[in-house]
Write a protein that holds these residues in place. Structure first.
Motif, mmCIF file in Angstrom:
data_model
loop_
_atom_site.group_PDB
_atom_site.id
_atom_site.type_symbol
_atom_site.label_atom_id
_atom_site.label_comp_id
_atom_site.label_asym_id
_atom_site.label_seq_id
_atom_site.Cartn_x
_atom_site.Cartn_y
_atom_site.Cartn_z
ATOM 1 N N GLU A 164 -2.209 -4.950 1.123
ATOM 2 C CA GLU A 164 -2.004 -5.206 2.542
ATOM 3 C C GLU A 164 -0.801 -5.436 3.265
ATOM 4 O O GLU A 164 -0.734 -5.082 4.549
ATOM 5 C CB GLU A 164 -2.706 -6.772 2.228
ATOM 6 N N TRP A 165 0.432 -5.396 2.460
ATOM 7 C CA TRP A 165 1.598 -5.498 3.260
ATOM 8 C C TRP A 165 1.796 -3.946 3.533
ATOM 9 O O TRP A 165 2.357 -4.015 4.795
ATOM 10 C CB TRP A 165 2.789 -5.818 2.121
ATOM 11 N N MET A 166 1.687 -3.057 2.764
ATOM 12 C CA MET A 166 1.604 -1.631 3.001
ATOM 13 C C MET A 166 0.822 -1.505 4.461
ATOM 14 O O MET A 166 1.066 -0.766 5.401
ATOM 15 C CB MET A 166 1.494 -0.628 2.133
ATOM 16 N N ASP A 167 -0.291 -1.893 4.383
ATOM 17 C CA ASP A 167 -1.146 -1.622 5.568
ATOM 18 C C ASP A 167 -0.909 -2.227 6.843
ATOM 19 O O ASP A 167 -0.928 -1.639 8.099
ATOM 20 C CB ASP A 167 -2.566 -2.302 5.171
ATOM 21 N N ASP A 168 -0.188 -3.290 6.701
ATOM 22 C CA ASP A 168 0.446 -4.195 7.853
ATOM 23 C C ASP A 168 1.633 -3.290 8.706
ATOM 24 O O ASP A 168 1.778 -3.300 9.648
ATOM 25 C CB ASP A 168 1.084 -5.534 7.650
ATOM 26 N N TYR A 169 2.308 -2.575 7.814
ATOM 27 C CA TYR A 169 3.409 -1.996 8.238
ATOM 28 C C TYR A 169 3.450 -0.273 8.304
ATOM 29 O O TYR A 169 4.126 0.239 9.049
ATOM 30 C CB TYR A 169 4.784 -2.239 7.371
ATOM 31 N N PHE A 170 2.550 0.192 7.466
ATOM 32 C CA PHE A 170 2.509 1.607 7.497
ATOM 33 C C PHE A 170 1.087 2.136 7.705
ATOM 34 O O PHE A 170 0.870 3.326 7.403
ATOM 35 C CB PHE A 170 2.967 2.080 5.870
ATOM 36 N N ALA A 171 0.274 1.216 8.168
ATOM 37 C CA ALA A 171 -1.197 2.050 8.259
ATOM 38 C C ALA A 171 -1.327 2.979 9.385
ATOM 39 O O ALA A 171 -2.038 4.062 9.396
ATOM 40 C CB ALA A 171 -2.053 0.962 8.781
ATOM 41 N N TRP A 172 -0.113 2.928 10.455
ATOM 42 C CA TRP A 172 -0.104 4.046 11.329
ATOM 43 C C TRP A 172 0.112 5.657 10.702
ATOM 44 O O TRP A 172 -0.146 6.597 11.441
ATOM 45 C CB TRP A 172 1.164 3.673 12.196
ATOM 46 N N THR A 173 0.699 5.700 9.562
ATOM 47 C CA THR A 173 0.693 6.892 8.712
ATOM 48 C C THR A 173 -0.696 7.546 8.483
ATOM 49 O O THR A 173 -0.770 8.729 8.535
ATOM 50 C CB THR A 173 1.504 6.829 7.754
ATOM 51 N N GLY A 174 -1.662 6.836 8.344
ATOM 52 C CA GLY A 174 -2.837 7.225 8.157
ATOM 53 C C GLY A 174 -3.083 7.314 6.537
ATOM 54 O O GLY A 174 -4.433 7.169 5.998
ATOM 55 N N ILE A 175 -2.227 7.758 5.926
ATOM 56 C CA ILE A 175 -1.994 7.984 4.242
ATOM 57 C C ILE A 175 -1.959 6.582 3.408
ATOM 58 O O ILE A 175 -2.087 6.644 2.321
ATOM 59 C CB ILE A 175 -1.304 8.953 3.795
ATOM 60 N N LEU A 176 -1.497 5.457 4.164
ATOM 61 C CA LEU A 176 -1.243 4.160 3.569
ATOM 62 C C LEU A 176 -1.930 3.155 4.294
ATOM 63 O O LEU A 176 -1.646 1.943 4.581
ATOM 64 C CB LEU A 176 0.214 4.246 3.673
ATOM 65 N N GLU A 177 -3.355 3.457 4.796
ATOM 66 C CA GLU A 177 -4.110 2.360 5.384
ATOM 67 C C GLU A 177 -5.209 1.865 4.325
ATOM 68 O O GLU A 177 -5.804 2.703 3.526
ATOM 69 C CB GLU A 177 -4.964 3.157 6.495
ATOM 70 N N TYR A 178 -5.232 0.652 4.128
ATOM 71 C CA TYR A 178 -5.908 -0.268 3.386
ATOM 72 C C TYR A 178 -7.228 -0.972 3.816
ATOM 73 O O TYR A 178 -7.132 -1.547 5.000
ATOM 74 C CB TYR A 178 -5.080 -1.087 2.359
ATOM 75 N N ASN A 179 -8.533 -0.385 3.196
ATOM 76 C CA ASN A 179 -9.598 -0.677 3.955
ATOM 77 C C ASN A 179 -10.426 -1.730 2.970
ATOM 78 O O ASN A 179 -11.611 -1.963 3.399
ATOM 79 C CB ASN A 179 -10.635 0.560 4.073
ATOM 80 N N GLY A 180 -9.598 -2.445 2.157
ATOM 81 C CA GLY A 180 -10.277 -3.416 1.446
ATOM 82 C C GLY A 180 -10.859 -2.736 0.122
ATOM 83 O O GLY A 180 -10.957 -1.605 -0.160
ATOM 84 N N GLY A 181 -11.566 -3.678 -0.832
ATOM 85 C CA GLY A 181 -12.150 -3.118 -1.888
ATOM 86 C C GLY A 181 -11.140 -3.301 -2.982
ATOM 87 O O GLY A 181 -10.110 -3.581 -2.952
ATOM 88 N N ALA A 182 -11.751 -2.721 -4.326
ATOM 89 C CA ALA A 182 -10.864 -2.439 -5.520
ATOM 90 C C ALA A 182 -9.694 -1.452 -5.311
ATOM 91 O O ALA A 182 -9.975 -0.383 -4.691
ATOM 92 C CB ALA A 182 -11.762 -2.025 -6.597
ATOM 93 N N ALA A 183 -8.703 -1.763 -6.057
ATOM 94 C CA ALA A 183 -7.596 -0.927 -5.594
ATOM 95 C C ALA A 183 -7.504 0.162 -6.820
ATOM 96 O O ALA A 183 -6.428 0.468 -7.551
ATOM 97 C CB ALA A 183 -6.423 -1.882 -5.846
#
Length: 337
Positions: A164-183
Motif C-alpha cells: 500500500e505504501w508503494m502504491d501511494d508513492y510509486f503507482a505512477w510507474t505502472g509496475i508498482l501499482e497495488y490493486n488489493g488482494g493476496a500478495a
C-alpha cells in the motif's frame, strides 16, 4: 713500488641443474603422493565435465522430442497445456517470472549482505562478531520448504502494508501499482528469495573482506583516513571480484529455487502489468507443480524438461559472464599494479 694488482678471477659457472631440480622446474611430479594427487584432481575435473555434458545431452534430447510436437512458439507462447491434442506450451511467462524475481532478490540482498559482511569483519567487536557470523551461517542451513512456509503464512499476510505504501508513492510507474488482494506476487517472491540468498552472499563476502591487506588498512589509518575511507579505498577494491562471485552464487540459487517459490506464488500464465499483482511463474516452480500430472500422458514431461534445459542454459550463461567479469578485473588489477 708496483701498483699492479692481480686480475679478478671470472665468476664460477652456474651449477648444472640436476635431474630432480629439472623435473621440479618443468612442473613434473616426482613423488608418488604428488602423482596420485595430480591424477585424482585431473580425474575429478574430467568426471565433472562428463557429468555436465551428460546432463546437457539428456536435456537436449528430451527437449527435441517435445519441441517437434509443439504447435506453438516455444519462446513466445503464453500458454502451457502440453498434454492437450495438439500440445501447446511456451516459456515466455516462465522466463519473465524467473528473471524478474531473481533481479528483485539481487537488488535487495546484495547491498544488505555486503553491509553485514563489512560490519562483521571491520566494525563489530569480537564478542559480537562471532555470534552474529554464527547466526548468519545458521540461516544458510534452513531448508527451502521452511522458508516457503514462513513466506506463505507470515510474509504474504504482512507485506500488504508495504504494498500500500508503494502504491501511494510509486503507482505512477505502472509496475508498482497495488490493486488489493493476496500478495502472492513476483515481488513477494523476490523478497523471499532475497532473504534466502542473503546468508550465502554475506558469508562469501565476509571471508573475502577478512583477506584484505592489513598493512594497507593500517597505513591508511595512520595517515588519518576514517574507517569508511579505509573500506572504500582498500577493502572494497580488494574484494570486488569476491563480491561478484558471491552475487553469482546467490543468483544461481535464486534462479533455481523451487519449493519456496511454489509455496508462495500463485501460478498463472499471464504477465501482469504490475509486479505487485498476484500471478506469474518460474521455471522451477512450474516443473515442481506440473510434473506429477505431466507424467501421466502426452509429452508433458518432455515439455517440462525442455523448460529445464532453458534454465540450465541461463545458469551456465550467468556463471560464464561472472567468470568473464572476474577475469577482466584481475587483468585490469594486474596491469595497474
Amino acid at each position: 713500488m708496483s701498483t699492479d694488482t692481480a686480475p679478478a678471477s671470472p665468476p664460477p659457472p652456474p651449477p648444472s641443474p640436476s635431474k630432480s631440480a629439472g623435473s621440479i622446474s618443468s612442473g613434473q611430479d616426482t613423488r608418488p603422493g604428488d602423482r596420485v594427487f595430480a591424477g585424482l584432481a585431473r580425474g575429478s575435473g574430467i568426471i565433472l565435465l562428463v557429468v555436465m555434458a551428460a546432463i546437457a545431452a539428456f536435456l537436449a534430447w528430451q527437449a527435441t522430442t517435445a519441441l517437434t510436437e509443439n504447435e506453438g512458439n516455444f519462446l513466445t507462447t503464453f500458454e502451457w497445456d502440453a498434454n492437450a491434442d495438439p500440445p501447446v506450451f511456451g516459456i515466455a511467462v516462465l522466463a519473465f517470472g524467473t528473471i524478474v524475481s531473481s533481479v528483485i532478490a539481487m537488488v535487495i540482498a546484495v547491498p544488505i549482505a555486503v553491509g553485514i559482511a563489512l560490519f562483521i569483519s571491520h566494525y563489530a567487536p569480537r564478542k559480537l562478531a562471532a555470534p552474529l557470523a554464527w547466526a548468519v551461517d545458521l540461516l544458510a542451513a534452513v531448508p527451502s520448504i521452511v522458508y516457503g512456509l514462513w513466506g506463505a503464512l507470515f510474509l504474504v499476510p504482512h507485506v500488504t502494508g508495504l504494498y500500500e505504501w508503494m502504491d501511494d508513492y510509486f503507482a505512477w510507474t505502472g509496475i508498482l501499482e497495488y490493486n488489493g488482494g493476496a500478495a502472492r506476487s513476483l515481488f513477494t517472491v523476490g523478497i523471499l528469495l532475497a532473504i534466502m540468498i542473503l546468508p550465502i552472499v554475506s558469508n562469501v563476502c565476509r571471508e573475502v573482506f577478512k583477506q584484505s591487506p592489513k598493512m594497507q588498512e593500517e597505513a591508511a589509518l595512520a595517515l588519518g583516513a576514517t574507517r569508511w575511507e579505509v573500506i572504500k579505498m582498500s577493502v572494497l577494491p580488494f574484494g570486488r571480484s569476491g563480491i561478484i562471485s558471491a552475487s553469482m552464487l546467490g543468483l544461481g540459487r535464486a534462479l533455481g529455487e523451487t519449493m519456496a517459490v511454489a509455496t508462495v506464488l500463485s501460478p498463472s500464465f499471464l504477465i501482469e502489468p504490475s509486479l505487485l499483482d498476484p500471478g506469474g511463474g518460474t521455471f522451477a516452480q512450474n516443473i515442481a507443480a506440473s510434473f506429477k500430472e505431466a507424467s501421466a500422458a502426452g509429452i508433458g514431461r518432455e515439455a517440462l524438461i525442455a523448460s529445464g534445459l532453458v534454465l540450465f542454459v541461463i545458469t551456465l550463461l550467468v556463471n560464464g559472464l561472472a567468470r568473464l567479469i572476474i577475469a577482466r578485473r584481475k587483468e585490469y588489477s594486474g596491469a595497474n599494479a
